[in-house]
Write a protein that holds these residues in place. Sequence first.
Motif, mmCIF file in Angstrom:
data_model
loop_
_atom_site.group_PDB
_atom_site.id
_atom_site.type_symbol
_atom_site.label_atom_id
_atom_site.label_comp_id
_atom_site.label_asym_id
_atom_site.label_seq_id
_atom_site.Cartn_x
_atom_site.Cartn_y
_atom_site.Cartn_z
ATOM 1 N N ASN A 1 0.937 -1.155 0.019
ATOM 2 C CA ASN A 1 -0.073 -0.088 0.081
ATOM 3 C C ASN A 1 0.754 1.157 0.048
ATOM 4 O OD1 ASN A 1 -2.716 -1.150 -0.131
ATOM 5 N ND2 ASN A 1 -2.454 -1.704 2.091
ATOM 6 N N GLY A 2 2.027 1.074 -0.181
ATOM 7 C CA GLY A 2 3.234 2.356 -0.265
ATOM 8 C C GLY A 2 3.041 2.809 -1.646
ATOM 9 N N ILE A 3 3.669 3.968 -2.030
ATOM 10 C CA ILE A 3 3.561 4.779 -3.044
ATOM 11 C C ILE A 3 4.923 4.779 -3.602
ATOM 12 C CG2 ILE A 3 3.127 6.728 -4.155
ATOM 13 C CD1 ILE A 3 0.416 5.730 -3.340
ATOM 14 N N PHE A 4 5.073 4.561 -5.062
ATOM 15 C CA PHE A 4 6.209 4.773 -5.688
ATOM 16 C C PHE A 4 5.992 5.826 -6.791
ATOM 17 C CE2 PHE A 4 9.382 3.323 -9.368
ATOM 18 C CZ PHE A 4 10.325 4.269 -9.084
ATOM 19 N N ALA A 5 6.454 7.222 -6.524
ATOM 20 C CA ALA A 5 6.262 8.443 -7.604
ATOM 21 C C ALA A 5 7.452 8.547 -8.053
ATOM 22 C CB ALA A 5 5.744 9.626 -6.795
ATOM 23 N N ASN A 6 7.303 8.792 -9.506
ATOM 24 C CA ASN A 6 8.872 8.774 -10.323
ATOM 25 C C ASN A 6 8.686 9.945 -11.488
ATOM 26 O OD1 ASN A 6 11.263 8.300 -11.484
ATOM 27 N ND2 ASN A 6 10.943 6.134 -12.165
ATOM 28 N N LYS A 7 9.489 10.730 -11.199
ATOM 29 C CA LYS A 7 9.543 11.883 -12.525
ATOM 30 C C LYS A 7 10.715 11.387 -13.354
ATOM 31 C CE LYS A 7 9.600 16.123 -11.254
ATOM 32 N NZ LYS A 7 11.123 16.954 -11.319
ATOM 33 N N GLN A 8 10.274 11.547 -14.766
ATOM 34 C CA GLN A 8 11.306 11.001 -15.721
ATOM 35 C C GLN A 8 11.364 11.637 -17.042
ATOM 36 O OE1 GLN A 8 13.747 8.581 -15.743
ATOM 37 N NE2 GLN A 8 13.580 8.596 -13.428
ATOM 38 N N ALA A 9 12.279 11.687 -17.738
ATOM 39 C CA ALA A 9 12.012 12.189 -19.201
ATOM 40 C C ALA A 9 11.645 10.883 -19.856
ATOM 41 C CB ALA A 9 13.433 12.914 -19.517
ATOM 42 N N PHE A 10 10.790 11.004 -20.672
ATOM 43 C CA PHE A 10 10.297 9.881 -21.556
ATOM 44 C C PHE A 10 10.375 10.548 -23.035
ATOM 45 C CE2 PHE A 10 8.464 8.335 -17.524
ATOM 46 C CZ PHE A 10 9.004 7.029 -17.634
ATOM 47 N N PRO A 11 11.695 10.837 -23.800
ATOM 48 C CA PRO A 11 11.725 11.433 -24.808
ATOM 49 C C PRO A 11 10.974 11.008 -26.108
ATOM 50 C CG PRO A 11 13.930 10.179 -24.185
ATOM 51 C CD PRO A 11 12.710 9.987 -23.223
ATOM 52 N N GLU A 12 10.492 9.752 -25.919
ATOM 53 C CA GLU A 12 9.724 9.156 -27.023
ATOM 54 C C GLU A 12 8.557 9.817 -27.445
ATOM 55 O OE1 GLU A 12 10.118 7.670 -24.426
ATOM 56 O OE2 GLU A 12 7.936 6.634 -23.624
ATOM 57 N N ASN A 13 8.191 10.865 -26.528
ATOM 58 C CA ASN A 13 6.732 11.568 -26.372
ATOM 59 C C ASN A 13 7.170 13.109 -27.000
ATOM 60 O OD1 ASN A 13 4.742 9.937 -24.980
ATOM 61 N ND2 ASN A 13 6.417 10.056 -23.302
ATOM 62 N N ILE A 14 8.310 13.242 -27.194
ATOM 63 C CA ILE A 14 8.600 14.745 -27.879
ATOM 64 C C ILE A 14 7.969 14.700 -29.089
ATOM 65 C CG2 ILE A 14 10.409 16.074 -28.655
ATOM 66 C CD1 ILE A 14 12.040 14.859 -26.513
ATOM 67 N N GLY A 15 7.335 16.101 -29.262
ATOM 68 C CA GLY A 15 6.351 16.088 -30.410
ATOM 69 C C GLY A 15 7.260 16.445 -31.561
ATOM 70 N N LYS A 16 6.544 16.625 -32.748
ATOM 71 C CA LYS A 16 7.375 16.754 -34.219
ATOM 72 C C LYS A 16 7.877 18.236 -34.135
ATOM 73 C CE LYS A 16 5.605 14.078 -37.854
ATOM 74 N NZ LYS A 16 4.353 13.658 -38.133
ATOM 75 N N LYS A 17 7.241 19.318 -33.597
ATOM 76 C CA LYS A 17 7.718 20.333 -33.525
ATOM 77 C C LYS A 17 9.197 20.830 -33.022
ATOM 78 C CE LYS A 17 6.138 24.782 -31.359
ATOM 79 N NZ LYS A 17 5.371 25.476 -30.371
ATOM 80 N N TYR A 18 9.405 19.780 -32.012
ATOM 81 C CA TYR A 18 10.853 19.874 -31.329
ATOM 82 C C TYR A 18 11.777 18.736 -31.807
ATOM 83 C CZ TYR A 18 8.338 23.089 -28.413
ATOM 84 O OH TYR A 18 7.640 24.002 -27.901
ATOM 85 N N ALA A 19 11.748 18.300 -33.115
ATOM 86 C CA ALA A 19 12.366 17.185 -33.532
ATOM 87 C C ALA A 19 13.677 17.671 -33.785
ATOM 88 C CB ALA A 19 11.837 16.644 -34.815
ATOM 89 N N THR A 20 13.968 19.039 -34.107
ATOM 90 C CA THR A 20 15.458 19.605 -34.205
ATOM 91 C C THR A 20 16.358 19.742 -33.213
ATOM 92 O OG1 THR A 20 14.210 20.914 -36.181
ATOM 93 C CG2 THR A 20 16.510 21.373 -35.679
ATOM 94 N N LYS A 21 15.531 19.850 -32.130
ATOM 95 C CA LYS A 21 16.143 20.437 -30.630
ATOM 96 C C LYS A 21 16.403 18.800 -30.301
ATOM 97 C CE LYS A 21 14.748 21.727 -26.127
ATOM 98 N NZ LYS A 21 16.252 21.101 -25.536
ATOM 99 N N LYS A 22 15.549 18.108 -30.411
ATOM 100 C CA LYS A 22 15.611 16.485 -30.077
ATOM 101 C C LYS A 22 16.948 15.844 -30.831
ATOM 102 C CE LYS A 22 13.601 12.074 -29.420
ATOM 103 N NZ LYS A 22 12.257 11.306 -29.803
ATOM 104 N N ALA A 23 17.151 16.174 -31.907
ATOM 105 C CA ALA A 23 18.253 15.547 -32.819
ATOM 106 C C ALA A 23 19.609 16.481 -32.255
ATOM 107 C CB ALA A 23 18.092 16.038 -34.137
ATOM 108 N N PHE A 24 19.690 17.497 -32.008
ATOM 109 C CA PHE A 24 20.676 18.233 -31.303
ATOM 110 C C PHE A 24 21.147 17.904 -30.059
ATOM 111 C CE2 PHE A 24 20.282 20.522 -35.316
ATOM 112 C CZ PHE A 24 21.678 21.045 -35.756
ATOM 113 N N ASP A 25 20.127 17.624 -29.456
ATOM 114 C CA ASP A 25 20.511 17.205 -28.024
ATOM 115 C C ASP A 25 20.883 15.754 -27.850
ATOM 116 O OD1 ASP A 25 19.136 19.450 -26.803
ATOM 117 O OD2 ASP A 25 17.363 18.914 -26.206
ATOM 118 N N GLY A 26 20.697 15.008 -28.915
ATOM 119 C CA GLY A 26 20.992 13.717 -29.082
ATOM 120 C C GLY A 26 22.543 13.847 -29.518
ATOM 121 N N ILE A 27 23.113 14.873 -30.239
ATOM 122 C CA ILE A 27 24.487 15.075 -30.592
ATOM 123 C C ILE A 27 25.193 15.106 -29.309
ATOM 124 C CG2 ILE A 27 26.157 16.223 -31.779
ATOM 125 C CD1 ILE A 27 24.017 16.748 -33.975
ATOM 126 N N ASP A 28 24.640 16.256 -28.372
ATOM 127 C CA ASP A 28 25.379 16.444 -27.013
ATOM 128 C C ASP A 28 25.546 15.284 -26.171
ATOM 129 O OD1 ASP A 28 26.046 19.303 -26.911
ATOM 130 O OD2 ASP A 28 24.072 19.848 -26.317
#
Length: 394
Positions: A285-312
């Motif tokens: 009955n305990g809780i596990f609360a986890n905040k995470q980046a799930f980059p597969e959800n990044i929208g098309k609008k940010y695809a260029t940023k995602k590509a460059f973040d990938g290089i970094d």
Amino acid sequence: MAKNVLETPKVGPEQIENLFEDAYLGLRKFFLLKYCLQYNVFELLEKPKTFEEIAVWFEEQGFKPNNNLLESILDALIQFGLVKVYHTSYNSENVVYKSTEIAKTYLSPNSEFSKIDSLAPFFTYGERANRWINLEETLKSGELKTEEGSFFPDIIKRMAIDCRAGELKLTIDYLKHFEDIKNAKSILDVAGGHGLYGIALSYLNEDSKCKVFDLPEVCEETKKYIEEYGSDRVSTVAGNFFTDNFIDTLDDSNSEGYDLIFSSYNPGGKNPAVIDKICEATALNGIFANKQAFPENIGKKYATKKAFDGIDWNMFSFTGTKKEKVCYTFENSLTLDGYVSYLEEKGFEILGIFSVEDKKSLNSDKNHHHAVKKHHYSNIKTGNHIVVAKKIRE
Ligand SMILES: C[S@@+](CC[C@H](N)C(=O)[O-])C[C@H]1O[C@@H](n2cnc3c(N)ncnc32)[C@H](O)[C@@H]1O
């Protein structure tokens, strides 16, 4: 056959021209911001200054007087929304320049919320920006090897500043809707870093005790934050979640497990082996609360940023934690859908999924799979989500 002077290519040059124009604009923006932060321009303009006063300051810093150039710089800062210019009275020709509220709050070194250390790539990601400037060299020399124990103590100082600007409060405001979280007496903040989440969670129940688990070098920094915020119900536990177990951090007061395990942007938080250890240390009955980046959800609008973040992301590697190609993913990292299913298999019920960026809960209809799928198509920039799960079976 003679060449025809009227013959034109099948495609126009605009796309290429815009690409270079945008790139050069970005470069100029970057170096102007770097300069302003280096010379504390926003602190200088905390109090209104006339152009003449700014020109005197400019010369005192060792720069060649050039009023047209200086005025152009100020114009660019006005375009950024970082400086404003105004007349001091109706009958005066004189104008003064002043930092805007946002520049004063986040870009002045005097401000409690100064983001200078977390934003300015040259100060904080010095090596990262230099790696771009010398891209040829970078690609020849291979990725920079980074030791977790020396990387994280610095990173968490930036993350403390960043989360205090709003995300910490947003997270706690969401979590406190869950009765089980408000009533939790034993809390573990896994990979808590600065420990501010653990400290804030401990505020929810004055009978609670929170342990912040992190690498030994980081825990030394955590202790400073605990002292700064006078949190005597919060303590640290030094360890490595790849080699240590969370059940070993339980004590007589919670031998059956933690009421709440929280984790935020933990590099192991999407790794099944680390999740297993978290599940093992959560009370029934305990809780596990986890905040995470799930980059597969990044929208098309940010695809260029995602590509460059990938290089970094792929320009450096950790000595102990193996990364995957996609930014913020590590070996064996689960996707959001995979993570939700995994927790369900482990005996957890998903109580909530919250999109940090949209500041909204995705499963008010209780059908989280559907909600997450629908969400995939929206304009998401970071893919950061909080998943709240309750252990309903051993
Ligand atoms: C990105 S920071 C997140 C800090 C904080 N939770 C937040 O969200 O602001 C990741 C944290 O994970 C910790 N960490 C990384 N690898 C770890 C490991 N193997 N064992 C324990 N902690 C680790 C780091 O020291 C750091 O504090």
